[in-house]
Motif scaffolding. Structure first.
Motif, PDB file in Angstrom:
ATOM      1  N   THR A  17      27.725  13.887 130.095  1.00  0.00           N
ATOM      2  CA  THR A  17      28.202  12.720 129.362  1.00  0.00           C
ATOM      3  C   THR A  17      29.174  13.179 128.281  1.00  0.00           C
ATOM      4  O   THR A  17      29.281  14.378 127.987  1.00  0.00           O
ATOM      5  N   THR A  49      30.736   5.210 129.296  1.00  0.00           N
ATOM      6  CA  THR A  49      29.806   5.187 130.416  1.00  0.00           C
ATOM      7  C   THR A  49      28.465   4.646 129.944  1.00  0.00           C
ATOM      8  O   THR A  49      27.902   5.132 128.970  1.00  0.00           O
ATOM      9  N   ILE A  54      25.043   5.885 134.325  1.00  0.00           N
ATOM     10  CA  ILE A  54      24.485   7.235 134.419  1.00  0.00           C
ATOM     11  C   ILE A  54      23.293   7.246 135.367  1.00  0.00           C
ATOM     12  O   ILE A  54      23.169   8.132 136.218  1.00  0.00           O
TER      13      ILE A  54
END
Length: 112
Positions: A17, A49, A54
């Protein structure tokens, strides 16, 4: 895995991330670290995101039926449970089964 990494090196990047959470590549990262590598190739997800994005990525890359290496059944069940309980995701049972690449009865059996 160790022998392959020794002979060929890292051929697939890890996925992290924006703030550094390792999404995919845990085993490779641990193996490379054990082999003395200090840096690994990574793909960095965009800052915007979402947790749902995720989770879906994790499902497709780590848990789906076509994954290259068996994923421990406890981890599979934990991820299913997370998908059900995290209200940010808002999955139906059919969506969860589809994300995992399993049919409805297999999914329901996993939840018993």
């Amino acid at each position: 895995m160790f022998e392959d990494l020794k002979s060929r090196g890292q051929d697939q990047p890890a996925i992290i991330t924006y703030d550094g959470y390792l999404v995919n590549g845990n085993r490779r990262t641990a193996a490379l670290k054990f082999l003395g590598e200090r840096y690994i190739d990574c793909v960095v997800l965009p800052e915007d995101t979402s947790p749902k994005d995720i989770y879906e990525l994790e499902q497709r890359l780590q848990i789906s039926e076509d994954f290259k290496e068996d994923y421990h059944w406890i981890n599979e069940l934990r991820n299913i449970r997370r998908g059900i309980e995290d209200k940010r995701f808002e999955y139906s049972e059919n969506e969860m089964a589809k994300n995992l690449g399993v049919d409805g009865p297999h999914y329901k059996a996993a939840m018993l």
